[in-house]
Design an enzyme around this catalytic site. Structure first.
Site, PDB file in Angstrom:
ATOM      1  N   ARG A  20       0.832  -1.216   0.000  1.00 15.84           N
ATOM      2  CA  ARG A  20       0.000   0.000   0.000  1.00 15.84           C
ATOM      3  C   ARG A  20       0.859   1.255   0.000  1.00 15.84           C
ATOM      4  NH1 ARG A  20      -3.392  -0.073   5.008  1.00 15.84           N
ATOM      5  NH2 ARG A  20      -1.514  -1.078   5.748  1.00 15.84           N
ATOM      6  N   ASN A  38      -5.971  -2.882   2.268  1.00 17.46           N
ATOM      7  CA  ASN A  38      -5.865  -4.326   2.452  1.00 17.46           C
ATOM      8  C   ASN A  38      -7.260  -4.912   2.625  1.00 17.46           C
ATOM      9  OD1 ASN A  38      -3.067  -4.455   2.380  1.00 17.46           O
ATOM     10  ND2 ASN A  38      -2.841  -4.281   4.587  1.00 17.46           N
TER      11      ASN A  38
END
Length: 91
Positions: A20, A38
């Site tokens: 990320r 996520n």
């Protein structure tokens, strides 16, 4: 230049490897708008909006991802532009 938006799901070793964070860096570098997060099943989900060539570059980047990631599969779905502002890393 035409704007494109893609909803994306990335699977493989993509959690716990700063995927990320690096996605956020790349998106900001390219001026991509959207978000990344996520999922409970171990995948990463993202939304990318921007000019078509830059969104395509972002999608290509996702196939490799962060240095420790091992991307196995990417699902992508063309979406309607939602005029998102900036790029956010969600939990």
């Amino acid at each position: 230049m035409g704007q494109k938006a893609f909803h994306v799901w990335i699977s493989g070793r993509v959690q716990g490897v700063s995927y990320r964070y690096y996605t956020g860096l790349k998106a900001k570098e390219l001026g991509i708008r959207g978000w990344v997060k996520n999922l409970p099943d171990g995948r990463v989900e993202a939304w990318f909006e921007g000019t078509e060539p830059l969104v395509i570059e972002m999608l290509q980047w996702c196939r490799k991802g962060s240095p420790l990631a091992r991307v196995m599969n990417i699902e992508q779905q063309l979406e309607e532009i939602r005029n998102r502002q900036g790029f956010r890393i969600l939990r």
